[in-house]
Design a protein around this motif. Structure first.
Motif, PDB file in Angstrom:
ATOM      1  N   ALA A  14      84.144  77.542  58.088  1.00  0.00           N
ATOM      2  CA  ALA A  14      85.604  77.606  58.176  1.00  0.00           C
ATOM      3  C   ALA A  14      86.260  76.644  57.192  1.00  0.00           C
ATOM      4  CB  ALA A  14      86.049  77.274  59.598  1.00  0.00           C
ATOM      5  N   ASP A  15      87.553  76.808  57.017  1.00  0.00           N
ATOM      6  CA  ASP A  15      88.358  75.876  56.225  1.00  0.00           C
ATOM      7  C   ASP A  15      88.639  74.659  57.104  1.00  0.00           C
ATOM      8  OD1 ASP A  15      90.283  74.442  54.863  1.00  0.00           O
ATOM      9  OD2 ASP A  15      91.585  76.166  54.472  1.00  0.00           O
ATOM     10  N   PHE A  16      87.987  73.546  56.823  1.00  0.00           N
ATOM     11  CA  PHE A  16      88.116  72.357  57.677  1.00  0.00           C
ATOM     12  C   PHE A  16      89.526  71.780  57.676  1.00  0.00           C
ATOM     13  CE2 PHE A  16      83.618  70.570  58.560  1.00  0.00           C
ATOM     14  CZ  PHE A  16      83.192  71.827  58.946  1.00  0.00           C
ATOM     15  N   ALA A  17      90.294  72.068  56.646  1.00  0.00           N
ATOM     16  CA  ALA A  17      91.683  71.583  56.611  1.00  0.00           C
ATOM     17  C   ALA A  17      92.553  72.329  57.622  1.00  0.00           C
ATOM     18  CB  ALA A  17      92.270  71.743  55.206  1.00  0.00           C
ATOM     19  N   LEU A  19      91.047  73.757  60.664  1.00  0.00           N
ATOM     20  CA  LEU A  19      89.982  74.099  61.590  1.00  0.00           C
ATOM     21  C   LEU A  19      90.505  74.674  62.901  1.00  0.00           C
ATOM     22  CD1 LEU A  19      86.991  74.245  62.032  1.00  0.00           C
ATOM     23  CD2 LEU A  19      87.008  71.860  62.784  1.00  0.00           C
ATOM     24  N   GLY A  20      91.528  74.076  63.460  1.00  0.00           N
ATOM     25  CA  GLY A  20      92.091  74.597  64.695  1.00  0.00           C
ATOM     26  C   GLY A  20      92.599  76.021  64.529  1.00  0.00           C
ATOM     27  N   GLU A  21      93.306  76.268  63.433  1.00  0.00           N
ATOM     28  CA  GLU A  21      93.818  77.616  63.161  1.00  0.00           C
ATOM     29  C   GLU A  21      92.675  78.610  62.944  1.00  0.00           C
ATOM     30  OE1 GLU A  21      96.655  77.603  59.912  1.00  0.00           O
ATOM     31  OE2 GLU A  21      97.158  75.527  60.408  1.00  0.00           O
ATOM     32  N   GLU A  22      91.624  78.163  62.288  1.00  0.00           N
ATOM     33  CA  GLU A  22      90.481  79.037  62.023  1.00  0.00           C
ATOM     34  C   GLU A  22      89.789  79.432  63.331  1.00  0.00           C
ATOM     35  OE1 GLU A  22      90.341  80.375  58.989  1.00  0.00           O
ATOM     36  OE2 GLU A  22      88.822  79.189  57.917  1.00  0.00           O
ATOM     37  N   ILE A  23      89.665  78.494  64.252  1.00  0.00           N
ATOM     38  CA  ILE A  23      89.046  78.797  65.541  1.00  0.00           C
ATOM     39  C   ILE A  23      89.911  79.787  66.322  1.00  0.00           C
ATOM     40  CG2 ILE A  23      88.441  77.811  67.793  1.00  0.00           C
ATOM     41  CD1 ILE A  23      87.437  75.351  66.229  1.00  0.00           C
ATOM     42  N   ALA A  24      91.213  79.572  66.320  1.00  0.00           N
ATOM     43  CA  ALA A  24      92.114  80.516  66.982  1.00  0.00           C
ATOM     44  C   ALA A  24      92.003  81.906  66.346  1.00  0.00           C
ATOM     45  CB  ALA A  24      93.549  80.011  66.911  1.00  0.00           C
ATOM     46  N   ALA A  25      91.820  81.936  65.023  1.00  0.00           N
ATOM     47  CA  ALA A  25      91.735  83.216  64.309  1.00  0.00           C
ATOM     48  C   ALA A  25      90.467  83.972  64.672  1.00  0.00           C
ATOM     49  CB  ALA A  25      91.796  82.981  62.803  1.00  0.00           C
ATOM     50  N   ILE A  26      89.323  83.291  64.753  1.00  0.00           N
ATOM     51  CA  ILE A  26      88.091  84.015  65.098  1.00  0.00           C
ATOM     52  C   ILE A  26      88.060  84.385  66.577  1.00  0.00           C
ATOM     53  CG2 ILE A  26      86.686  83.203  63.182  1.00  0.00           C
ATOM     54  CD1 ILE A  26      85.430  81.149  65.063  1.00  0.00           C
ATOM     55  N   ASP A  27      88.745  83.592  67.391  1.00  0.00           N
ATOM     56  CA  ASP A  27      88.893  83.965  68.801  1.00  0.00           C
ATOM     57  C   ASP A  27      89.633  85.302  68.880  1.00  0.00           C
ATOM     58  OD1 ASP A  27      89.638  84.256  71.483  1.00  0.00           O
ATOM     59  OD2 ASP A  27      90.031  82.138  71.765  1.00  0.00           O
ATOM     60  N   LEU A 194      73.794  86.470  67.584  1.00  0.00           N
ATOM     61  CA  LEU A 194      73.767  86.292  66.132  1.00  0.00           C
ATOM     62  C   LEU A 194      74.845  85.305  65.695  1.00  0.00           C
ATOM     63  CD1 LEU A 194      72.238  88.998  66.643  1.00  0.00           C
ATOM     64  CD2 LEU A 194      73.147  89.792  64.452  1.00  0.00           C
ATOM     65  N   VAL A 195      74.397  84.275  64.986  1.00  0.00           N
ATOM     66  CA  VAL A 195      75.310  83.307  64.382  1.00  0.00           C
ATOM     67  C   VAL A 195      75.572  83.749  62.947  1.00  0.00           C
ATOM     68  CG1 VAL A 195      75.609  80.899  63.673  1.00  0.00           C
ATOM     69  CG2 VAL A 195      74.414  81.436  65.814  1.00  0.00           C
ATOM     70  N   ALA A 196      76.825  83.757  62.556  1.00  0.00           N
ATOM     71  CA  ALA A 196      77.172  84.103  61.175  1.00  0.00           C
ATOM     72  C   ALA A 196      78.300  83.205  60.718  1.00  0.00           C
ATOM     73  CB  ALA A 196      77.572  85.573  61.067  1.00  0.00           C
ATOM     74  N   GLY A 197      78.153  82.633  59.537  1.00  0.00           N
ATOM     75  CA  GLY A 197      79.174  81.756  58.988  1.00  0.00           C
ATOM     76  C   GLY A 197      79.919  82.417  57.848  1.00  0.00           C
ATOM     77  N   SER A 198      79.313  82.376  56.668  1.00  0.00           N
ATOM     78  CA  SER A 198      79.955  82.953  55.482  1.00  0.00           C
ATOM     79  C   SER A 198      80.285  84.424  55.666  1.00  0.00           C
ATOM     80  CB  SER A 198      79.033  82.790  54.267  1.00  0.00           C
ATOM     81  OG  SER A 198      78.696  81.437  54.061  1.00  0.00           O
ATOM     82  N   LYS A 204      91.024  86.088  54.398  1.00  0.00           N
ATOM     83  CA  LYS A 204      92.029  85.064  54.631  1.00  0.00           C
ATOM     84  C   LYS A 204      92.672  85.147  56.005  1.00  0.00           C
ATOM     85  CE  LYS A 204      91.922  83.350  50.411  1.00  0.00           C
ATOM     86  NZ  LYS A 204      91.457  81.977  50.161  1.00  0.00           N
ATOM     87  N   SER A 205      92.443  86.239  56.715  1.00  0.00           N
ATOM     88  CA  SER A 205      93.208  86.453  57.936  1.00  0.00           C
ATOM     89  C   SER A 205      92.295  86.789  59.107  1.00  0.00           C
ATOM     90  CB  SER A 205      94.199  87.610  57.735  1.00  0.00           C
ATOM     91  OG  SER A 205      93.493  88.836  57.605  1.00  0.00           O
ATOM     92  N   SER A 206      92.897  86.740  60.310  1.00  0.00           N
ATOM     93  CA  SER A 206      92.165  87.119  61.505  1.00  0.00           C
ATOM     94  C   SER A 206      91.730  88.577  61.422  1.00  0.00           C
ATOM     95  CB  SER A 206      93.034  86.896  62.753  1.00  0.00           C
ATOM     96  OG  SER A 206      92.329  87.178  63.933  1.00  0.00           O
ATOM     97  N   ALA A 207      92.531  89.414  60.767  1.00  0.00           N
ATOM     98  CA  ALA A 207      92.159  90.815  60.609  1.00  0.00           C
ATOM     99  C   ALA A 207      90.909  90.959  59.753  1.00  0.00           C
ATOM    100  CB  ALA A 207      93.312  91.604  59.979  1.00  0.00           C
TER     101      ALA A 207
END
Length: 242
Positions: A14-17, A19-27, A194-198, A204-207
Motif C-alpha cells: 500500500a501507499d504508506f503515506a 495507509l488508513g485510506e488504503e485499508i478502507a479502500a481494500i475493505d 491467498l495473500v496478495a500485495g502488488s 489508484k482507486s477502490s474500484a
C-alpha cells in the motif's frame, strides 16, 4: 463443502503515506482479511512497521487483521501485537527455538495462532505443533520484500501440507508472488487463503482494487480440484471469517 477462498491483501504494497485510506479502500473492495507484514531488519533484510502502526489503523476496518511476524525473537512482542488489534498472529518456525511454547503464548492471549515456513524449510517443522495451529502460512518467496516472483517448487509443499492438515480446521495460506495468473494452481494445490500485495494494489482507486481482488478470487475458485470439495463435517467448519 470446502472452506471458502479468503483473499488477504498485504498492506506492505500500500501507499504508506495514505495507509488508513488504503485499508478502507481494500475493505470496500472486498478484501476478506487484512494481511500485515511485520519485518525487523534482523530476521529478514527489511524493516516495515510495528505494533503502533497496527494499533493506529485498526479502527479503519472490522476485517480480520492477519499479522505475519517476520521478526526474531517474536515472543517478547506477542502481547503488544495482540493488544494492537491482531486477530491472527503468525510466527516463523525458523525464528525461535521453542515453537510450541510460542504458539501456546499466542493462544493464551486469545488470538488465533499461525506458523510460517520459508521456502527452504520442510513441512516436517509442523509435525509436532499441528494441533496448536489455526493457520499454516507457506512463503512462496524469500521473505523480506514485496514484488518478488512466485517460487514454483512450493506448490508441491503446499499439497503435502494440505495432506498433513487432514481434517483439522486449519487454514492453509500462501504469501509471495500471488497473482491472478497463478491463483488457480495455488488453490489446486490445496491453499484456501491467498495473500496478495502488488497484484491487489495496482491502480489508484477502490474500484481498481476490487477488480484485482475479484480476478484473483475467480481464478482461485476455478483452480479448485474435486478432492477439496469434501464435507464441512470432515474438514471442519470455516474459521476466522467475519
Amino acid at each position: 463443502m470446502s472452506k471458502e477462498i479468503i483473499i488477504a491483501p498485504s498492506i506492505l504494497a500500500a501507499d504508506f503515506a495514505r495507509l488508513g485510506e488504503e485499508i478502507a479502500a481494500i475493505d470496500a473492495a472486498g478484501a476478506d482479511w487484512i494481511h500485515c507484514d511485520v519485518m525487523d531488519g534482523h530476521f529478514v533484510p527489511n524493516i516495515s512497521f510495528g505494533a503502533d502502526i497496527i494499533k493506529a489503523v485498526r479502527p479503519m476496518t472490522k476485517k480480520i487483521f492477519d499479522v505475519h511476524l517476520m521478526i526474531a525473537p517474536a515472543d517478547a512482542y506477542l502481547e503488544a501485537f495482540a493488544k494492537a488489534g491482531a486477530d491472527v498472529i503468525t510466527i516463523h518456525a525458523e525464528a525461535g527455538p521453542h515453537l510450541d511454547r510460542s504458539l501456546q503464548a499466542i493462544r493464551a492471549l486469545g488470538k488465533k495462532a499461525g506458523v510460517s515456513l520459508c521456502p527452504s524449510t520442510p513441512e516436517s517443522a509442523l509435525e509436532y505443533v499441528l494441533d496448536r495451529l489455526d493457520l499454516v502460512l507457506v512463503m512462496t518467496v524469500n521473505p523480506g520484500f514485496g514484488g518478488q516472483s512466485f517460487i514454483g517448487s512450493q506448490l508441491e509443499k503446499i499439497a503435502r501440507i494440505r495432506n498433513m492438515i487432514g481434517g483439522r480446521p486449519i487454514r492453509l495460506e500462501v504469501d509471495g508472488g500471488v497473482t491472478r495468473d497463478n491463483a488457480a494452481a495455488i488453490a489446486a494445490a490445496g491453499a484456501d487463503t491467498l495473500v496478495a500485495g502488488s497484484a491487489v494494489f495496482r491502480g489508484k482507486s477502490s474500484a481498481d482494487y476490487a477488480a484485482n481482488i475479484a480476478a484473483i478470487r475467480v481464478a482461485a475458485e476455478a483452480g479448485r480440484v474435486p478432492k477439496q470439495h469434501d464435507s464441512s463435517a470432515q474438514r471442519g467448519e470455516p474459521v476466522l471469517v467475519r
